[in-house]
Write a protein that holds these residues in place. Structure first.
Motif, PDB file in Angstrom:
ATOM      1  N   ILE A  50      11.523  72.785  45.491  1.00 31.12           N
ATOM      2  CA  ILE A  50      10.838  74.291  45.032  1.00 31.12           C
ATOM      3  C   ILE A  50      11.299  75.196  46.298  1.00 31.12           C
ATOM      4  O   ILE A  50      11.061  74.735  47.583  1.00 31.12           O
ATOM      5  CB  ILE A  50       9.500  74.193  45.028  1.00 31.12           C
ATOM      6  CG1 ILE A  50       9.055  73.028  44.068  1.00 31.12           C
ATOM      7  CG2 ILE A  50       8.871  75.563  44.924  1.00 31.12           C
ATOM      8  CD1 ILE A  50       7.471  72.573  43.865  1.00 31.12           C
ATOM      9  N   SER A  51      12.096  76.107  46.098  1.00 32.51           N
ATOM     10  CA  SER A  51      12.705  76.894  47.029  1.00 32.51           C
ATOM     11  C   SER A  51      11.985  78.333  47.168  1.00 32.51           C
ATOM     12  O   SER A  51      11.435  78.849  46.352  1.00 32.51           O
ATOM     13  CB  SER A  51      14.239  77.002  46.930  1.00 32.51           C
ATOM     14  OG  SER A  51      14.529  77.757  45.725  1.00 32.51           O
ATOM     15  N   PHE A  52      12.291  78.958  48.249  1.00 39.10           N
ATOM     16  CA  PHE A  52      11.976  80.281  48.549  1.00 39.10           C
ATOM     17  C   PHE A  52      10.896  80.879  47.841  1.00 39.10           C
ATOM     18  O   PHE A  52      10.403  80.543  46.771  1.00 39.10           O
ATOM     19  CB  PHE A  52      13.248  81.310  48.219  1.00 39.10           C
ATOM     20  CG  PHE A  52      14.298  80.674  49.216  1.00 39.10           C
ATOM     21  CD1 PHE A  52      14.217  80.646  50.598  1.00 39.10           C
ATOM     22  CD2 PHE A  52      15.357  80.245  48.578  1.00 39.10           C
ATOM     23  CE1 PHE A  52      15.180  80.022  51.411  1.00 39.10           C
ATOM     24  CE2 PHE A  52      16.596  79.621  49.111  1.00 39.10           C
ATOM     25  CZ  PHE A  52      16.279  79.595  50.813  1.00 39.10           C
ATOM     26  N   GLN A  53       9.906  81.994  48.441  1.00 37.81           N
ATOM     27  CA  GLN A  53       8.866  82.227  48.036  1.00 37.81           C
ATOM     28  C   GLN A  53       8.770  83.191  47.060  1.00 37.81           C
ATOM     29  O   GLN A  53       7.974  83.162  46.294  1.00 37.81           O
ATOM     30  CB  GLN A  53       8.241  83.147  49.545  1.00 37.81           C
ATOM     31  CG  GLN A  53       6.624  82.986  49.241  1.00 37.81           C
ATOM     32  CD  GLN A  53       5.945  83.015  50.615  1.00 37.81           C
ATOM     33  OE1 GLN A  53       6.533  83.363  51.709  1.00 37.81           O
ATOM     34  NE2 GLN A  53       4.786  83.324  50.641  1.00 37.81           N
ATOM     35  N   ARG A  54       9.928  83.912  46.722  1.00 42.38           N
ATOM     36  CA  ARG A  54       9.987  84.614  45.479  1.00 42.38           C
ATOM     37  C   ARG A  54       9.725  83.675  44.213  1.00 42.38           C
ATOM     38  O   ARG A  54       9.065  84.232  43.217  1.00 42.38           O
ATOM     39  CB  ARG A  54      11.361  85.509  45.519  1.00 42.38           C
ATOM     40  CG  ARG A  54      11.437  86.303  44.309  1.00 42.38           C
ATOM     41  CD  ARG A  54      12.938  87.086  44.502  1.00 42.38           C
ATOM     42  NE  ARG A  54      13.756  86.419  45.009  1.00 42.38           N
ATOM     43  CZ  ARG A  54      14.921  86.234  44.849  1.00 42.38           C
ATOM     44  NH1 ARG A  54      15.545  87.261  43.904  1.00 42.38           N
ATOM     45  NH2 ARG A  54      15.886  85.509  45.439  1.00 42.38           N
ATOM     46  N   LYS A  55      10.404  82.463  44.172  1.00 39.11           N
ATOM     47  CA  LYS A  55      10.181  81.682  43.321  1.00 39.11           C
ATOM     48  C   LYS A  55       8.903  81.119  43.354  1.00 39.11           C
ATOM     49  O   LYS A  55       8.131  80.617  42.167  1.00 39.11           O
ATOM     50  CB  LYS A  55      11.203  80.559  43.183  1.00 39.11           C
ATOM     51  CG  LYS A  55      12.845  81.210  43.125  1.00 39.11           C
ATOM     52  CD  LYS A  55      12.927  81.716  41.768  1.00 39.11           C
ATOM     53  CE  LYS A  55      14.488  81.944  41.688  1.00 39.11           C
ATOM     54  NZ  LYS A  55      14.958  82.394  40.398  1.00 39.11           N
ATOM     55  N   LEU A  56       8.123  80.686  44.485  1.00 36.12           N
ATOM     56  CA  LEU A  56       6.918  80.398  44.592  1.00 36.12           C
ATOM     57  C   LEU A  56       5.968  81.237  44.030  1.00 36.12           C
ATOM     58  O   LEU A  56       4.717  80.494  43.410  1.00 36.12           O
ATOM     59  CB  LEU A  56       6.605  80.351  46.203  1.00 36.12           C
ATOM     60  CG  LEU A  56       5.251  79.454  46.443  1.00 36.12           C
ATOM     61  CD1 LEU A  56       5.032  78.149  46.067  1.00 36.12           C
ATOM     62  CD2 LEU A  56       5.080  79.649  48.117  1.00 36.12           C
ATOM     63  N   GLU A  57       6.183  82.247  44.004  1.00 36.11           N
ATOM     64  CA  GLU A  57       5.051  83.333  43.330  1.00 36.11           C
ATOM     65  C   GLU A  57       4.892  83.040  41.860  1.00 36.11           C
ATOM     66  O   GLU A  57       4.159  82.949  41.368  1.00 36.11           O
ATOM     67  CB  GLU A  57       5.438  84.681  43.748  1.00 36.11           C
ATOM     68  CG  GLU A  57       4.275  85.524  42.914  1.00 36.11           C
ATOM     69  CD  GLU A  57       4.619  87.206  43.312  1.00 36.11           C
ATOM     70  OE1 GLU A  57       3.619  87.963  43.327  1.00 36.11           O
ATOM     71  OE2 GLU A  57       5.748  87.592  43.769  1.00 36.11           O
ATOM     72  N   SER A  58       5.919  82.977  41.198  1.00 37.25           N
ATOM     73  CA  SER A  58       6.143  82.556  39.688  1.00 37.25           C
ATOM     74  C   SER A  58       5.466  81.186  39.507  1.00 37.25           C
ATOM     75  O   SER A  58       4.397  80.789  38.574  1.00 37.25           O
ATOM     76  CB  SER A  58       7.286  82.681  39.127  1.00 37.25           C
ATOM     77  OG  SER A  58       8.264  81.838  39.597  1.00 37.25           O
ATOM     78  N   LEU A  59       5.683  80.357  40.327  1.00 36.69           N
ATOM     79  CA  LEU A  59       5.020  78.755  40.268  1.00 36.69           C
ATOM     80  C   LEU A  59       3.428  78.799  40.371  1.00 36.69           C
ATOM     81  O   LEU A  59       2.647  78.315  39.538  1.00 36.69           O
ATOM     82  CB  LEU A  59       5.646  77.855  41.090  1.00 36.69           C
ATOM     83  CG  LEU A  59       5.021  76.470  41.234  1.00 36.69           C
ATOM     84  CD1 LEU A  59       5.140  75.644  39.964  1.00 36.69           C
ATOM     85  CD2 LEU A  59       5.636  75.622  42.487  1.00 36.69           C
ATOM     86  N   LEU A  60       3.010  79.751  41.563  1.00 38.44           N
ATOM     87  CA  LEU A  60       1.727  79.772  41.617  1.00 38.44           C
ATOM     88  C   LEU A  60       0.827  80.644  40.651  1.00 38.44           C
ATOM     89  O   LEU A  60      -0.326  80.091  40.218  1.00 38.44           O
ATOM     90  CB  LEU A  60       1.505  80.413  43.058  1.00 38.44           C
ATOM     91  CG  LEU A  60       1.930  79.830  44.185  1.00 38.44           C
ATOM     92  CD1 LEU A  60       1.616  80.667  45.430  1.00 38.44           C
ATOM     93  CD2 LEU A  60       1.255  78.326  44.500  1.00 38.44           C
ATOM     94  N   ASP A  61       1.521  81.568  40.110  1.00 40.44           N
ATOM     95  CA  ASP A  61       0.890  82.085  38.938  1.00 40.44           C
ATOM     96  C   ASP A  61       0.966  81.249  37.779  1.00 40.44           C
ATOM     97  O   ASP A  61      -0.185  81.332  37.017  1.00 40.44           O
ATOM     98  CB  ASP A  61       1.805  83.519  38.490  1.00 40.44           C
ATOM     99  CG  ASP A  61       1.711  84.599  39.409  1.00 40.44           C
ATOM    100  OD1 ASP A  61       0.798  84.756  40.365  1.00 40.44           O
ATOM    101  OD2 ASP A  61       2.538  85.466  39.581  1.00 40.44           O
ATOM    102  N   HIS A  62       1.745  80.371  37.583  1.00 38.39           N
ATOM    103  CA  HIS A  62       1.929  79.424  36.360  1.00 38.39           C
ATOM    104  C   HIS A  62       0.904  78.339  36.701  1.00 38.39           C
ATOM    105  O   HIS A  62       0.025  78.381  35.886  1.00 38.39           O
ATOM    106  CB  HIS A  62       3.086  78.831  36.240  1.00 38.39           C
ATOM    107  CG  HIS A  62       3.233  77.672  35.407  1.00 38.39           C
ATOM    108  ND1 HIS A  62       2.933  77.753  34.004  1.00 38.39           N
ATOM    109  CD2 HIS A  62       3.205  76.159  35.516  1.00 38.39           C
ATOM    110  CE1 HIS A  62       3.100  76.382  33.492  1.00 38.39           C
ATOM    111  NE2 HIS A  62       3.293  75.712  34.502  1.00 38.39           N
ATOM    112  N   LEU A  63       0.718  77.931  37.982  1.00 39.12           N
ATOM    113  CA  LEU A  63      -0.475  76.941  38.218  1.00 39.12           C
ATOM    114  C   LEU A  63      -1.680  77.541  38.229  1.00 39.12           C
ATOM    115  O   LEU A  63      -2.816  76.828  37.615  1.00 39.12           O
ATOM    116  CB  LEU A  63      -0.370  76.445  39.772  1.00 39.12           C
ATOM    117  CG  LEU A  63       0.950  75.596  39.900  1.00 39.12           C
ATOM    118  CD1 LEU A  63       0.982  75.254  41.349  1.00 39.12           C
ATOM    119  CD2 LEU A  63       0.926  74.274  38.873  1.00 39.12           C
ATOM    120  N   ALA A  64      -2.145  78.848  38.474  1.00 40.49           N
ATOM    121  CA  ALA A  64      -3.394  79.498  38.090  1.00 40.49           C
ATOM    122  C   ALA A  64      -3.815  79.463  36.723  1.00 40.49           C
ATOM    123  O   ALA A  64      -5.066  79.515  36.377  1.00 40.49           O
ATOM    124  CB  ALA A  64      -3.126  81.065  39.074  1.00 40.49           C
TER     125      ALA A  64
END
Length: 138
Positions: A50-64
Motif C-alpha cells: 500500500i503506497s503513498f497517501q493519495r492512494k491511502l485516502e481511497s483505501l480509507l474511504d473504502h474501509l469506512a
C-alpha cells in the motif's frame, strides 16, 4: 479469525460475520477491495504494498464504507505508513500527521498500528485531519 495468504480476496464475502482479519505479508496494494464485513473490528495489513497517501485516502474511504465496526487497524511496513521502518527520511512528525489523517477518515478507531488512539489525537484529527494529507509531487 482467518489467516489468508493471497493476492486476491475473492471468496471473503462468504465470511460476513468475520471479526478479525490478518492480511500481513501479502502482495496487497492500493486496489485492495474488501466485501461488506459489518462485524469486522480488527484488520491488519502490515507489510503489504500500500503506497503513498493519495492512494491511502481511497483505501480509507473504502474501509469506512465496508467495515463500519473497525476499531483496530495496522498498516505498518507499507509506504503509506510513514515511519523509520519504511523510509529513513520519515520521522515522528510525519507519522503523527499520518495518524491524524487516518483518524479523520476512520473515526471509530481505538488503536492505529501499535498505539492506542488518545483523546487529544482524536480532537486534533477532527480539527486538522483533513489537512494532513501528504501528496506526492508529479
Amino acid at each position: 479469525v482467518a489467516f489468508v495468504v493471497c493476492r486476491s480476496l475473492e471468496g471473503l464475502k462468504t465470511f460476513s460475520y468475520l471479526e478479525e482479519l490478518i492480511l500481513d505479508n501479502n502482495l496487497l496494494g492500493n486496489d485492495l477491495l474488501l466485501p461488506k464485513l459489518p462485524h469486522l473490528h480488527t484488520l491488519t495489513l502490515n507489510k503489504n504494498q500500500i503506497s503513498f497517501q493519495r492512494k491511502l485516502e481511497s483505501l480509507l474511504d473504502h474501509l469506512a464504507e465496508v467495515v463500519p465496526s473497525l476499531q483496530y487497524l495496522s498498516l505498518l511496513g507499507n509506504m503509506a505508513c510513514p515511519n523509520e521502518l519504511v523510509c529513513k527520511e520519515k520521522d515522528e512528525d510525519d507519522y503523527q500527521r499520518y495518524r491524524y489523517f487516518v483518524l479523520h477518515k476512520l473515526t471509530n478507531l481505538k488503536f492505529l498500528d501499535t498505539r492506542k488512539v488518545t483523546r487529544r489525537e482524536r480532537e486534533e484529527a477532527l480539527v486538522r485531519g483533513a489537512f494532513m494529507k501528504v501528496v506526492k509531487p508529479k
